[in-house]
Design a protein around this motif. Structure first.
Motif, PDB file in Angstrom:
ATOM      1  N   ARG A  98       0.833  -1.190   0.000  1.00 48.85           N
ATOM      2  CA  ARG A  98       0.000   0.000   0.000  1.00 48.85           C
ATOM      3  C   ARG A  98       0.872   1.245   0.000  1.00 48.85           C
ATOM      4  N   ALA A  99       0.477   2.235  -0.778  1.00 51.76           N
ATOM      5  CA  ALA A  99       1.241   3.484  -0.852  1.00 51.76           C
ATOM      6  C   ALA A  99       0.317   4.682  -0.660  1.00 51.76           C
ATOM      7  N   GLY A 100      -0.709   4.524   0.157  1.00 51.73           N
ATOM      8  CA  GLY A 100      -1.671   5.592   0.361  1.00 51.73           C
ATOM      9  C   GLY A 100      -3.073   5.098   0.092  1.00 51.73           C
ATOM     10  N   ALA A 101      -4.027   6.014   0.155  1.00 44.81           N
ATOM     11  CA  ALA A 101      -5.426   5.657  -0.020  1.00 44.81           C
ATOM     12  C   ALA A 101      -5.674   5.127  -1.428  1.00 44.81           C
ATOM     13  N   GLY A 102      -5.951   3.822  -1.503  1.00 43.86           N
ATOM     14  CA  GLY A 102      -6.276   3.222  -2.778  1.00 43.86           C
ATOM     15  C   GLY A 102      -5.114   3.084  -3.736  1.00 43.86           C
ATOM     16  N   GLN A 103      -3.909   3.419  -3.306  1.00 45.26           N
ATOM     17  CA  GLN A 103      -2.745   3.359  -4.169  1.00 45.26           C
ATOM     18  C   GLN A 103      -1.881   2.149  -3.815  1.00 45.26           C
ATOM     19  N   ALA A 104      -1.186   1.620  -4.814  1.00 47.47           N
ATOM     20  CA  ALA A 104      -0.310   0.472  -4.600  1.00 47.47           C
ATOM     21  C   ALA A 104       1.039   0.748  -5.237  1.00 47.47           C
ATOM     22  N   SER A 105       2.089   0.202  -4.645  1.00 50.70           N
ATOM     23  CA  SER A 105       3.428   0.347  -5.199  1.00 50.70           C
ATOM     24  C   SER A 105       4.070  -1.029  -5.306  1.00 50.70           C
ATOM     25  N   ILE A 106       4.974  -1.181  -6.248  1.00 53.65           N
ATOM     26  CA  ILE A 106       5.681  -2.438  -6.457  1.00 53.65           C
ATOM     27  C   ILE A 106       7.062  -2.328  -5.816  1.00 53.65           C
ATOM     28  N   THR A 107       7.374  -3.218  -4.902  1.00 55.00           N
ATOM     29  CA  THR A 107       8.652  -3.202  -4.197  1.00 55.00           C
ATOM     30  C   THR A 107       9.260  -4.604  -4.221  1.00 55.00           C
ATOM     31  N   PRO A 108      10.553  -4.731  -3.911  1.00 55.25           N
ATOM     32  CA  PRO A 108      11.134  -6.065  -3.768  1.00 55.25           C
ATOM     33  C   PRO A 108      10.454  -6.806  -2.617  1.00 55.25           C
ATOM     34  N   PRO A 109      10.483  -8.122  -2.612  1.00 50.68           N
ATOM     35  CA  PRO A 109       9.868  -8.861  -1.504  1.00 50.68           C
ATOM     36  C   PRO A 109      10.602  -8.613  -0.202  1.00 50.68           C
ATOM     37  N   LYS A 110      10.015  -9.026   0.899  1.00 47.09           N
ATOM     38  CA  LYS A 110      10.649  -8.877   2.196  1.00 47.09           C
ATOM     39  C   LYS A 110      12.044  -9.480   2.169  1.00 47.09           C
ATOM     40  N   TYR A 111      12.932  -8.969   3.020  1.00 52.79           N
ATOM     41  CA  TYR A 111      14.319  -9.423   3.026  1.00 52.79           C
ATOM     42  C   TYR A 111      14.386 -10.944   3.168  1.00 52.79           C
ATOM     43  N   GLY A 112      15.091 -11.580   2.250  1.00 54.47           N
ATOM     44  CA  GLY A 112      15.240 -13.032   2.286  1.00 54.47           C
ATOM     45  C   GLY A 112      14.095 -13.787   1.649  1.00 54.47           C
ATOM     46  N   SER A 113      13.105 -13.066   1.094  1.00 52.36           N
ATOM     47  CA  SER A 113      11.910 -13.731   0.573  1.00 52.36           C
ATOM     48  C   SER A 113      11.952 -13.989  -0.926  1.00 52.36           C
ATOM     49  N   GLU A 114      12.936 -13.470  -1.630  1.00 51.68           N
ATOM     50  CA  GLU A 114      13.023 -13.745  -3.065  1.00 51.68           C
ATOM     51  C   GLU A 114      13.410 -15.215  -3.250  1.00 51.68           C
ATOM     52  N   ARG A 115      12.619 -15.950  -4.014  1.00 48.46           N
ATOM     53  CA  ARG A 115      12.809 -17.404  -4.062  1.00 48.46           C
ATOM     54  C   ARG A 115      12.138 -17.989  -5.289  1.00 48.46           C
ATOM     55  N   ALA A 116      12.497 -19.236  -5.589  1.00 47.01           N
ATOM     56  CA  ALA A 116      11.836 -20.017  -6.631  1.00 47.01           C
ATOM     57  C   ALA A 116      11.173 -21.208  -5.952  1.00 47.01           C
ATOM     58  N   ILE A 117       9.873 -21.376  -6.178  1.00 46.12           N
ATOM     59  CA  ILE A 117       9.088 -22.403  -5.498  1.00 46.12           C
ATOM     60  C   ILE A 117       8.722 -23.503  -6.483  1.00 46.12           C
ATOM     61  N   SER A 118       8.936 -24.740  -6.103  1.00 46.26           N
ATOM     62  CA  SER A 118       8.476 -25.874  -6.908  1.00 46.26           C
ATOM     63  C   SER A 118       6.984 -26.044  -6.659  1.00 46.26           C
ATOM     64  N   ILE A 119       6.197 -25.992  -7.715  1.00 48.10           N
ATOM     65  CA  ILE A 119       4.745 -26.024  -7.546  1.00 48.10           C
ATOM     66  C   ILE A 119       4.175 -27.322  -8.120  1.00 48.10           C
ATOM     67  N   PRO A 120       3.060 -27.789  -7.582  1.00 50.17           N
ATOM     68  CA  PRO A 120       2.465 -29.056  -8.040  1.00 50.17           C
ATOM     69  C   PRO A 120       1.803 -28.922  -9.404  1.00 50.17           C
ATOM     70  N   ASP A 121       1.602 -30.068 -10.036  1.00 50.63           N
ATOM     71  CA  ASP A 121       0.993 -30.079 -11.374  1.00 50.63           C
ATOM     72  C   ASP A 121      -0.385 -29.423 -11.373  1.00 50.63           C
ATOM     73  N   GLY A 122      -1.156 -29.668 -10.315  1.00 53.80           N
ATOM     74  CA  GLY A 122      -2.494 -29.097 -10.260  1.00 53.80           C
ATOM     75  C   GLY A 122      -2.479 -27.585 -10.286  1.00 53.80           C
ATOM     76  N   LEU A 123      -1.519 -26.969  -9.582  1.00 53.15           N
ATOM     77  CA  LEU A 123      -1.423 -25.511  -9.588  1.00 53.15           C
ATOM     78  C   LEU A 123      -0.972 -25.010 -10.950  1.00 53.15           C
ATOM     79  N   VAL A 124      -0.059 -25.738 -11.590  1.00 56.09           N
ATOM     80  CA  VAL A 124       0.373 -25.370 -12.934  1.00 56.09           C
ATOM     81  C   VAL A 124      -0.825 -25.337 -13.880  1.00 56.09           C
TER      82      VAL A 124
END
Length: 323
Positions: A174-200
């Motif tokens: 959130r960057a104010g009333a009704g506004q959104a901003s794009i930021t890097p993920p929380k510290y240590g949260s950048e990652r690659a997740i193996s996802i199941p076939d059903g989610l794919v």
């Protein structure tokens, strides 16, 4: 002689004034800066000179927050934020000691009592009740453990449909009333997740049927071509919970559902930590330690397995020996 002397005149500055200068030198994300500022503003001793601060000032502030009904976790966060400012003042030799040292905080609920984990059938009902465009969002939170902001900021390029991986590279804040901003993920949260076939398959169907939006190919869209704001997601989540005939289920509870499933499947602490994007394994343990089998459980299971292997059916062996 001890090197602990502090000039009394150095502490004539108030906490608010010191924070205004000290905060400009800190390397913080926007969310951290906002939380720190909120914590200092909430202080009952914000306009007190640092040299006059006593432990009683901090204790009175903590008591006031407790009486106002703030959650124990919120009080702890604000306390720790203000204490880091006091540590900065001590490092600048404006105060000799930390007036917050030894202050008792309200006890929070234990994780096993405070955490609500939806059942698999509940998650199934939530997916069935979701609007078609919102179903992939719910699925990513339940089966990839994404936080709300992380799921909202997923782009088409973040999904590797062949290798079945999902990259978490950004989040919506959130960057104010009704506004959104794009930021890097929380510290240590950048990652690659193996996802199941059903989610794919759910994500592929979403791309095929509904499409993606914008030059950056957002998987979900809000206003002005940006990803959806937290308030928008909150509205659709509450509607989904109501349509599923449930109550009291938070979107973040799906992250707990994901973590509990990994633990039940035998995943170790480091594996769960990396999947959830925790910066430290201690964070994972502090949150989910009650879900892992205890040493007694493992000892009992191991001894039972050895006994069954050695004796077959223990009861029959005992009766045979007695005969």
């Amino acid at each position: 002689m001890t090197g602990a002397y502090v000039d009394p005149n150095a502490g004539k500055v108030t906490l608010t004034t010191f924070f205004a200068d000290w905060s400009q030198r800190q390397i913080w994300a926007a969310g951290t800066a906002k939380a720190m500022s909120l914590a200092v503003r909430s202080c009952t001793f914000a306009d007190t000179e640092l040299r006059n601060l006593k432990r009683s000032h901090v204790e009175s502030w903590v008591k006031k927050m407790s009486q106002e009904g703030l959650a124990a976790g919120t009080i702890k966060t604000r306390f720790n934020n203000v204490r880091s400012v006091l540590h900065g003042a001590r490092n600048d030799r404006l105060i000799a000691t930390d007036p917050a040292n030894g202050v008792t905080l309200p006890r929070g609920r234990k994780p096993e009592h405070a955490m609500a984990i939806p059942s698999p059938s509940d998650v199934g009902r939530l997916l069935s009740a979701s609007e078609p465009w919102f179903r992939p969002f719910v699925a990513m939170c339940a089966f990839a453990g994404l936080r709300l902001g992380e799921a909202a900021a997923v782009q088409l390029a973040d999904i590797d449909f062949l290798r079945r991986t999902l990259s978490v590279q950004r989040q919506v804040q959130r960057a104010g009333a009704g506004q959104a901003s794009i930021t890097p993920p929380k510290y240590g949260s950048e990652r690659a997740i193996s996802i199941p076939d059903g989610l794919v398959q759910i994500l592929a169907r979403h791309v095929e049927n509904i499409g993606t939006y914008g030059a950056q190919q957002w998987m979900f869209v809000g206003g002005d071509g940006m990803p959806p704001h937290q308030n928008t997601v909150g509205y659709w989540w509450r509607k989904t919970v109501k349509d599923a005939g449930l109550s009291g289920v938070r979107l973040h509870d799906l992250r707990h559902f994901y973590a509990s499933g990994l633990i039940a499947a035998g995943c170790d602490v480091v594996t769960v930590q990396r999947a959830l994007g925790h910066s430290k394994a201690t964070t994972t343990l502090n949150t989910y330690s009650h879900l892992w089998p205890t040493a007694e459980d493992r000892t009992r299971s191991a001894a039972g397995a050895m006994m069954n292997e050695a004796l077959g059916n223990p009861a029959d062996s005992v009766r045979t020996d007695r005969a």
